[in-house]
Write an enzyme that holds these catalytic residues in place. Structure first.
Site, PDB file in Angstrom:
ATOM      1  N   ASP A  30       0.829  -1.385   0.064  1.00 14.20           N
ATOM      2  CA  ASP A  30       0.132   0.278  -0.094  1.00 14.20           C
ATOM      3  C   ASP A  30       1.081   0.861  -0.333  1.00 14.20           C
ATOM      4  OD1 ASP A  30      -3.379  -0.083   1.493  1.00 14.20           O
ATOM      5  OD2 ASP A  30      -2.637   1.924   0.843  1.00 14.20           O
ATOM      6  N   THR A 120     -12.509  -2.595  -9.274  1.00 14.41           N
ATOM      7  CA  THR A 120     -13.682  -2.434 -10.223  1.00 14.41           C
ATOM      8  C   THR A 120     -13.357  -1.511 -11.483  1.00 14.41           C
ATOM      9  OG1 THR A 120     -15.169  -2.878  -8.633  1.00 14.41           O
ATOM     10  CG2 THR A 120     -16.254  -1.664 -10.476  1.00 14.41           C
ATOM     11  N   GLU A 150     -14.002  -9.016  -7.886  1.00 13.06           N
ATOM     12  CA  GLU A 150     -14.807  -9.190  -6.515  1.00 13.06           C
ATOM     13  C   GLU A 150     -16.033  -8.956  -6.188  1.00 13.06           C
ATOM     14  OE1 GLU A 150     -12.539 -11.139  -4.552  1.00 13.06           O
ATOM     15  OE2 GLU A 150     -14.635 -10.791  -3.357  1.00 13.06           O
ATOM     16  N   PHE A 151     -16.422  -9.840  -5.466  1.00 15.59           N
ATOM     17  CA  PHE A 151     -17.945  -9.182  -5.329  1.00 15.59           C
ATOM     18  C   PHE A 151     -18.186  -9.617  -3.546  1.00 15.59           C
ATOM     19  CE2 PHE A 151     -17.843 -11.752  -9.231  1.00 15.59           C
ATOM     20  CZ  PHE A 151     -18.879 -10.934 -10.087  1.00 15.59           C
ATOM     21  N   LEU A 152     -16.975  -9.622  -3.212  1.00 18.34           N
ATOM     22  CA  LEU A 152     -17.394  -9.836  -1.079  1.00 18.34           C
ATOM     23  C   LEU A 152     -18.575  -8.681  -0.405  1.00 18.34           C
ATOM     24  CD1 LEU A 152     -15.246  -7.634   0.298  1.00 18.34           C
ATOM     25  CD2 LEU A 152     -13.584  -9.075   0.036  1.00 18.34           C
ATOM     26  N   PHE A 248     -32.366  -9.209  -0.895  1.00 18.55           N
ATOM     27  CA  PHE A 248     -32.843  -7.823  -1.476  1.00 18.55           C
ATOM     28  C   PHE A 248     -33.610  -7.053  -1.986  1.00 18.55           C
ATOM     29  CE2 PHE A 248     -28.660  -5.752  -2.426  1.00 18.55           C
ATOM     30  CZ  PHE A 248     -27.397  -6.777  -1.322  1.00 18.55           C
ATOM     31  N   CYS A 259     -19.850   1.083  -2.938  1.00 18.58           N
ATOM     32  CA  CYS A 259     -19.800  -0.286  -4.427  1.00 18.58           C
ATOM     33  C   CYS A 259     -21.410   0.513  -5.049  1.00 18.58           C
ATOM     34  CB  CYS A 259     -19.562  -1.536  -3.750  1.00 18.58           C
ATOM     35  SG  CYS A 259     -17.482  -1.766  -3.811  1.00 18.58           S
ATOM     36  N   LYS A 262     -21.314   4.135  -6.180  1.00 18.25           N
ATOM     37  CA  LYS A 262     -19.795   4.645  -7.146  1.00 18.25           C
ATOM     38  C   LYS A 262     -20.020   3.574  -8.553  1.00 18.25           C
ATOM     39  CE  LYS A 262     -16.026   2.426  -6.223  1.00 18.25           C
ATOM     40  NZ  LYS A 262     -16.242   1.165  -7.395  1.00 18.25           N
TER      41      LYS A 262
HETATM   42  P1  NAD Z   1      -9.468   1.704   0.410  1.00 19.72           P
HETATM   43  O1  NAD Z   1     -10.346   2.071  -0.273  1.00 19.72           O
HETATM   44  O2  NAD Z   1     -10.321   0.249   1.240  1.00 19.72           O
HETATM   45  O3  NAD Z   1      -8.445   0.560  -0.536  1.00 19.72           O
HETATM   46  C1  NAD Z   1      -7.941   0.441  -1.817  1.00 19.72           C
HETATM   47  C2  NAD Z   1      -6.463   1.018  -0.877  1.00 19.72           C
HETATM   48  O4  NAD Z   1      -5.790   1.011  -2.159  1.00 19.72           O
HETATM   49  C3  NAD Z   1      -5.914   1.959  -0.234  1.00 19.72           C
HETATM   50  O5  NAD Z   1      -5.346   1.179   1.500  1.00 19.72           O
HETATM   51  C4  NAD Z   1      -5.241   3.059  -0.495  1.00 19.72           C
HETATM   52  O6  NAD Z   1      -4.166   3.038  -0.365  1.00 19.72           O
HETATM   53  C5  NAD Z   1      -4.390   1.596  -1.646  1.00 19.72           C
HETATM   54  N1  NAD Z   1      -4.166   2.715  -2.345  1.00 19.72           N
HETATM   55  C6  NAD Z   1      -4.252   3.543  -3.345  1.00 19.72           C
HETATM   56  N2  NAD Z   1      -3.453   4.294  -4.335  1.00 19.72           N
HETATM   57  C7  NAD Z   1      -2.305   3.355  -4.521  1.00 19.72           C
HETATM   58  C8  NAD Z   1      -1.216   2.700  -5.009  1.00 19.72           C
HETATM   59  N3  NAD Z   1      -1.348   3.531  -6.007  1.00 19.72           N
HETATM   60  N4  NAD Z   1      -0.551   1.897  -4.857  1.00 19.72           N
HETATM   61  C9  NAD Z   1      -1.240   1.612  -3.500  1.00 19.72           C
HETATM   62  N5  NAD Z   1      -2.425   1.543  -2.955  1.00 19.72           N
HETATM   63  C10 NAD Z   1      -3.019   2.106  -3.472  1.00 19.72           C
HETATM   64  O7  NAD Z   1     -10.984   0.465  -1.149  1.00 19.72           O
HETATM   65  P2  NAD Z   1     -11.597  -1.239  -1.228  1.00 19.72           P
HETATM   66  O8  NAD Z   1     -13.296  -0.408  -0.932  1.00 19.72           O
HETATM   67  O9  NAD Z   1     -10.676  -2.118  -0.429  1.00 19.72           O
HETATM   68  O10 NAD Z   1     -12.005  -1.143  -2.271  1.00 19.72           O
HETATM   69  C11 NAD Z   1     -10.686  -1.339  -3.994  1.00 19.72           C
HETATM   70  C12 NAD Z   1     -11.190  -1.657  -4.905  1.00 19.72           C
HETATM   71  O11 NAD Z   1     -12.286  -2.653  -4.568  1.00 19.72           O
HETATM   72  C13 NAD Z   1     -12.227  -0.356  -5.974  1.00 19.72           C
HETATM   73  O12 NAD Z   1     -12.463  -0.840  -7.026  1.00 19.72           O
HETATM   74  C14 NAD Z   1     -14.057  -0.953  -5.152  1.00 19.72           C
HETATM   75  O13 NAD Z   1     -14.520  -0.931  -6.179  1.00 19.72           O
HETATM   76  C15 NAD Z   1     -13.633  -2.307  -5.032  1.00 19.72           C
HETATM   77  N6  NAD Z   1     -14.894  -3.603  -4.483  1.00 19.72           N
HETATM   78  C16 NAD Z   1     -14.976  -3.484  -3.104  1.00 19.72           C
HETATM   79  C17 NAD Z   1     -15.514  -4.141  -1.957  1.00 19.72           C
HETATM   80  C18 NAD Z   1     -16.036  -2.839  -1.015  1.00 19.72           C
HETATM   81  O14 NAD Z   1     -17.109  -3.607  -0.170  1.00 19.72           O
HETATM   82  N7  NAD Z   1     -15.322  -2.636  -0.537  1.00 19.72           N
HETATM   83  C19 NAD Z   1     -16.383  -5.176  -2.793  1.00 19.72           C
HETATM   84  C20 NAD Z   1     -15.911  -5.422  -3.951  1.00 19.72           C
HETATM   85  C21 NAD Z   1     -15.177  -5.028  -5.517  1.00 19.72           C
END
Ligand code: NAD
Length: 434
Positions: A30, A120, A150-152, A248, A259, A262
């Protein structure tokens, strides 16, 4: 297998630690130095049931944390990209983090790697990542880019990761997809291999469909309020139809989180950019916003002018079992209540500390009962389990007026009336007993 997961948020940290739990050697990367320092000490920066345990179990053995992308890339065979793709100003997905990681991979790639996009991202992003690595990386190194959306769900992310309903893997070369499928093999779940763009579309289509379902039910619930039907009975009746299903179908304050809002906005943008302006999806978003305003209107209808009224808010996160406040209904509702002159008191089982930074005019308490002391009404915004078993007699004694405005349909209207409360829910007919 040697795996790097870039982005250590909700998705990256859960993915990385669960892959380590399966016996893989995982390095989570990260840019957030504090987060990495904390994780090295075993401090998990997010609330996600079961996650701390998995991190502690694997830390320092198979699960490593670093800010050094180059080293992680060089030591891995599989590089998962799980960075944030937040909404841009026009609702589009901001893909700058994914591009930055792709450039970082290009600079340090030292042999054949499979780069897997878990973030995503707009349809076609797999090709963009490929181009970035080709243009910025060494000529003689080969790689594959794979999409593995990812679908979590936050709140049950660990369970969703180890017991997925399906894993989708999109690739140009089937052999690359099959190698990624090997990582998931121990989970014994259905694995669907598709082309890259279809995998990227599956993620957006799934989230947009679920968001549509919620907005649809909320519209029906608003009509239920007007005609005197009960949405709970209506959705139960609908759910016996296997084509509809029973998931749902909860009326409430609409969808939130990082999610659905956005991703629906991003899909609208993708549609526009590709000459297909969606008709249904902008309405899904509009209904979702309206639902929060409708709730504020309901509060006003029940209590009259809010100036000087004391309101006890139960729950702030966008759903139970998570500390995530992104796009939570509370973010829209609380400022309205404060601006109308109400004295807002609030309690959330896990987000109080985070919320204090956001809601400067709100007073926070450490129990639902303390929050309700002297209140003109309790407003339920998140259906946390601990609000299910309430000592209603005690609650009634503490409140100025026993009024429940239930944004999540946690309680049965008649039961609340029998307990001496004025009650209104979402789509459950008139305000009772006021
Ligand atoms: P988050 O904001 O919790 O975590 C993202 C992480 O990426 C942060 O810790 C950030 O510091 C890091 N980051 C950003 N730019 C970076 C870089 N250049 N190098 C290294 N690290 C970097 O986001 P999230 O909720 O984990 O979501 C991540 C992706 O997964 C998104 O595209 C989201 O749409 C998708 N997603 C999220 C969920 C969910 O429930 N949160 C579910 C499915 C998919």
């Amino acid at each position: 297998m040697r795996i790097a997961v870039v982005g250590t948020g909700y998705v990256g940290l859960v993915t990385g630690s669960c892959f380590a739990d399966l016996g893989n050697i995982v390095t989570c990367v990260d840019v957030d130095k504090k987060k990495i320092q904390d994780l090295k000490k075993g401090i998990v920066p997010i609330f996600e049931p079961g996650l701390e345990e998995v991190v502690r179990r694997n830390k320092n053995q198979r699960l490593l944390f670093t800010t050094d992308l180059a080293k992680a890339v060089q030591e891995a065979d599989f590089i998962f990209i799980a960075v944030s793709t937040p909404p841009g100003k026009g609702g589009e997905a901001d893909i700058s983090n994914v591009k930055a990681v792709a450039r970082g991979i290009a600079k340090s790639i030292n042999g054949y790697k499979i780069i897997i996009n878990k973030s995503t991202v707009p349809i076609g992003m797999g090709d963009v990542v490929t181009q970035i690595i080709k243009q910025n990386g060494p000529e003689d190194v080969s790689f594959d880019v794979v999409s593995n959306p990812e679908f979590l769900r936050e709140g049950s992310a660990v369970m969703d990761l180890i017991k997925p309903e399906r894993v989708v893997i999109g690739a140009t070369r089937r052999s690359a997809a099959q190698k990624v499928a090997e990582i998931y093999k121990p989970l014994h779940c259905p694995i669907l291999i598709t082309d890259l763009k279809s995998a990227e579309m599956i993620k957006y289509a799934s989230n947009a469909f679920l968001a549509t379902k919620i907005s649809f039910v909320n519209e029906i619930s608003n009509l239920c309020d007007k005609v005197g039907a009960d949405i709970q009975q209506v959705t139960k009746g609908m759910s016996y139809d296997s084509r509809i299903g029973n998931q749902f179908l909860n009326a409430g304050l609409g969808f939130g989180g990082s999610c659905f809002p956005k991703d629906v906005s991003a899909l609208v943008d993708i549609g526009k950019k590709n000459g297909y302006p969606f008709r249904i999806l902008p309405q899904v978003l509009a209904i979702n916003h309206f639902q929060r305003l409708a709730y504020v209107a309901k509060v006003r209808k029940v209590l009259g002018p809010l100036k000087g009224k004391t309101l006890a808010v139960w729950g702030l996160s966008f759903k139970p079992n998570t500390d995530d406040l992104r796009e939570a209904p509370s973010l829209t509702i609380l400022p309205f209540l404060s601006a109308a002159g109400a004295k807002v008191r609030a309690y959330d089982p896990v987000t109080n500390e985070k919320a204090k930074e956001i809601f400067k005019k709100v007073k926070f308490f450490s129990s639902p009962y303390e929050t309700a002391r002297g209140a003109d009404a309790v407003l339920v915004l998140t259906e946390w389990n601990e609000f299910k078993q309430v000592d209603f007699q005690k609650l009634k004694m503490l409140m100025k007026r026993p009024v429940l405005i239930d944004g999540r349909n946690m309680y049965e209207p008649q039961e609340m009336v029998e307990k001496g409360f004025a009650y209104t829910g979402m789509g459950r007919g008139e305000v009772l007993n006021f």
